[in-house]
Design an enzyme around this catalytic site. Structure first.
Site, mmCIF file in Angstrom:
data_model
loop_
_atom_site.group_PDB
_atom_site.id
_atom_site.type_symbol
_atom_site.label_atom_id
_atom_site.label_comp_id
_atom_site.label_asym_id
_atom_site.label_seq_id
_atom_site.Cartn_x
_atom_site.Cartn_y
_atom_site.Cartn_z
ATOM 1 N NE ARG A 175 -9.976 -4.830 70.718
ATOM 2 C CZ ARG A 175 -11.066 -4.846 69.976
ATOM 3 N NH1 ARG A 175 -12.277 -4.808 70.252
ATOM 4 N NH2 ARG A 175 -10.624 -4.660 68.525
ATOM 5 N NE ARG A 232 -12.817 8.671 62.867
ATOM 6 C CZ ARG A 232 -11.960 8.776 61.755
ATOM 7 N NH1 ARG A 232 -10.774 9.181 61.794
ATOM 8 N NH2 ARG A 232 -12.345 8.279 60.701
ATOM 9 C CD GLU A 261 -12.251 15.912 63.694
ATOM 10 O OE1 GLU A 261 -12.593 15.560 62.410
ATOM 11 O OE2 GLU A 261 -11.395 15.279 64.222
ATOM 12 C CG HIS A 279 -9.583 14.698 60.548
ATOM 13 N ND1 HIS A 279 -10.655 13.965 61.176
ATOM 14 C CD2 HIS A 279 -8.972 13.715 59.820
ATOM 15 C CE1 HIS A 279 -10.733 12.824 60.967
ATOM 16 N NE2 HIS A 279 -9.765 12.555 60.343
#
Ligand code: NAP
Ligand code: 8YV
Length: 320
Positions: A175, A232, A261, A279
């Site tokens: 951003r 994520r 997950e 992960h």
């Protein structure tokens, strides 16, 4: 004086539990026969929660009237409602920086595994196929690729530093522009996806980034496109990704994280040309130990000195 009670709603590394138990009362819900009854019994004395990967929402926070600090194991704290915590006067800490280099290393490994189809090549060897034929050439190379990072924070910078030495063209979306960095900045994610052929995603999870990588972004990335997600699972629209991989909208993907997950869609498992990791971005003993230590140090620093070491952005400055 009674020792503060620390509640661990999910299983935590023994390095965390053992150190805290030497100073405080520690209640581990993983060991409890009746979790709800255990929480009711200890609710009034709990002053800290240590957590990883389990939902800590407003209701949970409100059930602990004397809670002062939630210490999250992990830099990503999307499972903790940090805004609700701030409203309730509870501070939240995470484990930034100590894992930057490890996660960046894993990302480079995953990128190379995906582009050069290295796990498929190993499966080929182990299946005894090498004596009959050569492993097919990988359809593409890292060399000559244009890589776009989605997120250029602590870990993003560490990934970019590594990628610079591979000689690839680098740009990024976030951003805000990071003025001290030499890479091209795109304030528009679709424009970045259209400009590059490789996207590496390393933003926080949560509502603001939910399905940031969607069908239009994948279409803009194009038929030679490679998507790497170490952020994520929630950041990528998994159904749209599966569709894009099936239909050749993009070439391949390397994923360390998934929407639900540890469940991974069978459609992804059935694809031989994608790379799927459970992960493991930060999952080396030394790095996980450093994360554990930072969880402990945050709790101890709060109780002994009234100051957390690494509070998250939502925690009001007055509590830091
Ligand atoms: P960080 O320093 O806070 O950096 C986050 C980056 O994402 C910043 O560049 C930020 O820039 C950008 N960003 C945030 N919200 C955004 C949005 N809505 N749209 C676009 N860009 C956005 O965090 P970090 O320490 O690098 O960690 C990043 C994340 O990696 C963690 O939160 C965690 O979810 C994940 N992670 C995964 C593993 C693993 O094992 N796979 C390990 C560690 C971390 P702006 O604020 O300017 O937008
Ligand atoms: C950990 C992570 O695996 O730090 C993070 O955000 O995703 C990883 O380092 C995780 O937090 C442990 O539950």
């Amino acid at each position: 004086m009674t020792r503060p009670a620390i509640l661990a709603p999910a299983s935590m590394p023994s390095l965390v539990i053992d150190q805290l138990a030497s100073r405080y009362e520690v209640i581990e819900l993983a060991d409890a026969e009746d979790r709800a009854a255990t929480v009711r019994e200890c609710a009034g004395r709990v002053r800290a929660v240590v957590t990883q990967g389990t939902l800590i929402d407003r209701e949970f926070l409100q059930a602990l009237p004397n809670l002062q600090i939630v210490a999250n194991f992990g830099v990503g704290y999307d499972m903790v409602d940090a805004s609700a915590a701030a409203e309730l006067g509870i501070l939240v800490t995470n484990t930034p920086d100590v894992l930057n280099e490890e996660v960046a290393d894993t990302t480079i490994g995953l990128l190379l595994m995906t582009i050069r189809q290295l796990s498929r090549a190993e499966r080929f060897l182990r299946a005894g196929l090498w004596s009959g034929e050569s492993f097919p050439l990988s359809p593409t190379s890292l060399q000559g690729r244009r890589v776009g990072l989605v997120g250029m924070g602590r870990i993003g910078e560490a990934i970019a530093r590594r990628l610079q030495s591979f000689g690839v063209e680098l740009s990024y979306h976030a951003r805000h522009r990071r003025t001290h960095l030499p890479y091209a900045y795109f304030d528009d994610l679709l424009a970045l996806a259209a400009e590059v052929d490789t996207l590496v995603v390393i933003v926080p999870g949560g509502e603001q980034t939910h399905h940031l990588i969607n069908q239009p972004v994948l279409a803009a990335l194009g038929q030679q496109g490679i998507l790497i997600n170490v952020a994520r699972g929630s950041v990528v629209d998994e159904a749209a990704l599966i569709d894009a991989l099936h239909n050749g909208v993009i070439l391949s993907a390397g994923l360390d994280v998934f929407e639900h997950e540890p469940d991974v869609p069978q459609a992804l498992i059935d694809m031989d040309h994608v790379v799927l990791l459970p992960h493991v971005g930060s999952a080396s003993r030394p790095t996980r130990n450093a994360m554990s230590q930072l969880v402990v140090d945050n709790v101890v620093s709060w109780f002994e000195h009234g100051k957390p070491l690494t509070p998250v952005a939502e925690t009001p400055h007055s509590a830091q």
